[in-house]
Design a protein around this motif. Structure first.
Motif: not given
Length: 128
Positions: A72-81
């Motif tokens: 979830y952290a990796v995915h969120t970092a891809c979308t929350d810059h």
């Protein structure tokens, strides 16, 4: 030595630890659902809260995800810059748990792997 290092880094960090919605001490029903979209939103909301804390730098935000939270952290970092760094602590190869099923079950994987590997370039500095 580790106690000294932790104290050194801790003096330079603003940190927020939280239970995602419907998990642990967080409220809400139903309890314990696994909803990846919601988990990403929880992380972004945590970043919202963290950046309001005194001493936090909104241009230097990092996240640490543990277990499924790593994904979830990796995915969120891809979308929350706003997230500039990601750390994860995750279990081993989760693909091996589903090796007996799925589109490429274990018997087929054993024949595909050598072919896939032969198409990859040799690592830098080593002849193929």
């Amino acid at each position: 030595m580790k106690e000294q290092i932790g104290a050194e880094y801790g003096s330079r960090l603003a940190a927020l630890v939280f239970d995602p919605a419907h998990q642990g001490r967080s409220g809400g029903e139903p309890r314990d659902p696994e909803d990846p979209c919601r988990r990403g939103e929880d992380i972004s909301c945590a970043v919202d809260a963290l950046t309001t804390l005194p001493g936090s730098d909104p241009h230097r935000v990092g996240v640490l995800g543990i277990c499924a939270g790593g994904g979830y952290a990796v995915h969120t970092a891809c979308t929350d810059h706003r997230i500039k760094a990601v750390g994860t602590v995750v279990p081993g190869n989760t693909a091996s748990r589903s090796a007996a099923s799925g589109p490429t079950a274990l018997p087929q994987r054993s024949t595909l792997s050598p072919r896939r590997g032969s198409r990859r370039p040799a690592p830098a500095g080593r002849a193929g």
